[in-house]
Design a protein around this motif. Sequence first.
Motif, PDB file in Angstrom:
ATOM      1  N   ASP A   1       0.873  -1.173   0.000  1.00 49.72           N
ATOM      2  CA  ASP A   1       0.000   0.000   0.000  1.00 49.72           C
ATOM      3  C   ASP A   1       0.914   1.229   0.000  1.00 49.72           C
ATOM      4  O   ASP A   1       1.723   1.398   0.926  1.00 49.72           O
ATOM      5  CB  ASP A   1      -0.859  -0.117   1.282  1.00 49.72           C
ATOM      6  N   VAL A   2       0.821   2.081  -1.020  1.00 51.29           N
ATOM      7  CA  VAL A   2       1.747   3.232  -1.113  1.00 51.29           C
ATOM      8  C   VAL A   2       1.564   4.240   0.025  1.00 51.29           C
ATOM      9  O   VAL A   2       2.420   5.090   0.244  1.00 51.29           O
ATOM     10  CB  VAL A   2       1.641   3.987  -2.470  1.00 51.29           C
TER      11      VAL A   2
ATOM     12  N   VAL B   1       5.253  -6.569  -8.896  1.00 50.36           N
ATOM     13  CA  VAL B   1       5.144  -5.742  -7.697  1.00 50.36           C
ATOM     14  C   VAL B   1       3.969  -4.795  -7.925  1.00 50.36           C
ATOM     15  O   VAL B   1       3.927  -4.084  -8.935  1.00 50.36           O
ATOM     16  CB  VAL B   1       6.447  -4.952  -7.464  1.00 50.36           C
ATOM     17  N   CYS B   2       2.997  -4.832  -6.995  1.00 48.14           N
ATOM     18  CA  CYS B   2       1.796  -4.015  -7.145  1.00 48.14           C
ATOM     19  C   CYS B   2       1.795  -2.911  -6.102  1.00 48.14           C
ATOM     20  O   CYS B   2       1.587  -3.171  -4.914  1.00 48.14           O
ATOM     21  CB  CYS B   2       0.553  -4.870  -6.950  1.00 48.14           C
ATOM     22  N   ALA B   3       2.063  -1.688  -6.540  1.00 46.79           N
ATOM     23  CA  ALA B   3       2.017  -0.523  -5.647  1.00 46.79           C
ATOM     24  C   ALA B   3       0.578  -0.034  -5.660  1.00 46.79           C
ATOM     25  O   ALA B   3       0.156   0.685  -6.566  1.00 46.79           O
ATOM     26  CB  ALA B   3       2.971   0.546  -6.151  1.00 46.79           C
ATOM     27  N   ASN B   4      -0.194  -0.466  -4.654  1.00 52.57           N
ATOM     28  CA  ASN B   4      -1.646  -0.207  -4.664  1.00 52.57           C
ATOM     29  C   ASN B   4      -2.019   1.040  -3.862  1.00 52.57           C
ATOM     30  O   ASN B   4      -1.205   1.581  -3.123  1.00 52.57           O
ATOM     31  CB  ASN B   4      -2.361  -1.451  -4.096  1.00 52.57           C
TER      32      ASN B   4
ATOM     33  N   LEU C   1      -4.512   7.375  -2.615  1.00 55.74           N
ATOM     34  CA  LEU C   1      -4.309   7.933  -1.274  1.00 55.74           C
ATOM     35  C   LEU C   1      -3.001   8.743  -1.206  1.00 55.74           C
ATOM     36  O   LEU C   1      -2.179   8.697  -2.117  1.00 55.74           O
ATOM     37  CB  LEU C   1      -4.256   6.816  -0.229  1.00 55.74           C
ATOM     38  N   LYS C   2      -2.807   9.454  -0.078  1.00 53.85           N
ATOM     39  CA  LYS C   2      -1.578  10.241   0.113  1.00 53.85           C
ATOM     40  C   LYS C   2      -0.407   9.275   0.285  1.00 53.85           C
ATOM     41  O   LYS C   2      -0.444   8.383   1.141  1.00 53.85           O
ATOM     42  CB  LYS C   2      -1.738  11.099   1.367  1.00 53.85           C
ATOM     43  N   ARG C   3       0.621   9.493  -0.503  1.00 51.79           N
ATOM     44  CA  ARG C   3       1.710   8.513  -0.547  1.00 51.79           C
ATOM     45  C   ARG C   3       2.727   8.647   0.578  1.00 51.79           C
ATOM     46  O   ARG C   3       3.053   9.760   0.975  1.00 51.79           O
ATOM     47  CB  ARG C   3       2.512   8.650  -1.852  1.00 51.79           C
ATOM     48  N   LYS C   4       3.241   7.478   0.989  1.00 54.21           N
ATOM     49  CA  LYS C   4       4.372   7.446   1.916  1.00 54.21           C
ATOM     50  C   LYS C   4       5.554   6.750   1.235  1.00 54.21           C
ATOM     51  O   LYS C   4       6.648   6.713   1.775  1.00 54.21           O
ATOM     52  CB  LYS C   4       3.998   6.670   3.196  1.00 54.21           C
ATOM     53  N   VAL C   5       5.289   6.164   0.083  1.00 52.23           N
ATOM     54  CA  VAL C   5       6.357   5.494  -0.678  1.00 52.23           C
ATOM     55  C   VAL C   5       6.351   6.063  -2.097  1.00 52.23           C
ATOM     56  O   VAL C   5       5.332   5.977  -2.796  1.00 52.23           O
ATOM     57  CB  VAL C   5       6.152   3.959  -0.751  1.00 52.23           C
ATOM     58  N   ASP C   6       7.478   6.669  -2.476  1.00 57.58           N
ATOM     59  CA  ASP C   6       7.574   7.247  -3.824  1.00 57.58           C
ATOM     60  C   ASP C   6       7.611   6.163  -4.885  1.00 57.58           C
ATOM     61  O   ASP C   6       8.100   5.065  -4.640  1.00 57.58           O
ATOM     62  CB  ASP C   6       8.880   8.041  -3.973  1.00 57.58           C
TER      63      ASP C   6
ATOM     64  N   ALA D   1      -7.080  -0.182  -6.671  1.00 55.96           N
ATOM     65  CA  ALA D   1      -8.233  -1.083  -6.817  1.00 55.96           C
ATOM     66  C   ALA D   1      -9.505  -0.253  -6.715  1.00 55.96           C
ATOM     67  O   ALA D   1     -10.540  -0.629  -7.246  1.00 55.96           O
ATOM     68  CB  ALA D   1      -8.206  -2.154  -5.736  1.00 55.96           C
ATOM     69  N   GLN D   2      -9.405   0.900  -6.042  1.00 59.87           N
ATOM     70  CA  GLN D   2     -10.592   1.738  -5.883  1.00 59.87           C
ATOM     71  C   GLN D   2     -11.011   2.369  -7.215  1.00 59.87           C
ATOM     72  O   GLN D   2     -12.151   2.283  -7.618  1.00 59.87           O
ATOM     73  CB  GLN D   2     -10.346   2.823  -4.844  1.00 59.87           C
ATOM     74  N   THR D   3     -10.057   3.004  -7.903  1.00 62.74           N
ATOM     75  CA  THR D   3     -10.416   3.653  -9.172  1.00 62.74           C
ATOM     76  C   THR D   3     -10.322   2.663 -10.344  1.00 62.74           C
ATOM     77  O   THR D   3     -10.882   2.905 -11.395  1.00 62.74           O
ATOM     78  CB  THR D   3      -9.464   4.829  -9.484  1.00 62.74           C
TER      79      THR D   3
END
Length: 266
Positions: free
Chosen positions: A92-93, A126-129, A133-138, A158-160
């Motif tokens: 989760d990013v 690798v799925c950066a999902n 949302l506001k990111r914590k991982v670039d 998955a939301q959009t």
Amino acid sequence: MEKERNKRPIRIKIISMGNAEVGKSCIIKRYCEKRFVHKYLATIGIDYGVTKVTVKNREVKVNIFDMAGHSIFYDVRNEFYKDTQGALLVYDVSDRSSFESLDHWLTEMRNEIGNASEMQNVFYVVCANKTDLKRKVDESDGRLWADSKGFRYFEMSAQTGEGITEMFQELFEGVLHMVENGGKLKLPSTQLGYSKEQAEAIYQLKNAKDNYERLGLIPGATKDDINNAYRRLAKLLHPDKSVAPGSEEAFKILVSARTSLLKNVR
Ligand SMILES: Nc1nc2c(ncn2[C@@H]2O[C@H](COP(=O)(O)OP(=O)(O)OP(=O)(O)O)[C@@H](O)[C@H]2O)c(=O)[nH]1
Ligand SMILES: [Mg+2]
């Protein structure tokens, strides 16, 4: 005869891995059922589903084993790692610890499979999902980690629904390519213009705990060890030669790590 063989569907096995709540089930649901569920319903142990897809004119029967991320389900999910051909490594990013856990997921899988060549013949994505949302991982960190392992990287929500179809499409094509080549994964590693080793070195320099780890050394390393490690990495990452993203920043980190390590040795 040849035609007959091509008509028979190919069966493939896909698994999903990653911490609880990163969105593994939602990604699969978004693809298979074209819908999104806001309410969190933790997967209990494992969810199993089958879907049929057509990839490059071949009918493919996809068996999806959606694993529970919570540690209490380890005993249930550990039986399902074997004979996998495609694996989703989801984070989760907006949650850095879920990204930092990816290595643990690979370790868990390796321990269960216990066979290095079987691990290598899995097509990993690798799925950066949760990019909504506001990111914590670039993006660059995620991409670099994936590149350092030789895995494909995709951003998605998955939301959009963004990025989901593209990821599955490439996953199925990758697995099919592998199956048709007798289980061996042969993908061009030069496609990116930089090597797996370069990505690995940049990732290590940017994310290591201390200067020893940045240079791939252990405390107690001698002046020669430090200089040799420095030379190897400097050659790999020199910004004039390396086109890998983050090379310049990694090179600066390398220079300062070497300088401070040398101050502490005679
Ligand atoms: N904002 C946002 N929320 C998402 C996204 N994907 C999943 N979620 C939410 O995240 C929560 C967890 O989703 P799941 O798909 O159940 O997570 P999981 O990884 O399968 O979790 P476990 O089964 O416990 O391992 C749910 O509340 C989802 O609605 C996304 O792309 N964006
Ligand atoms: Mg789930």
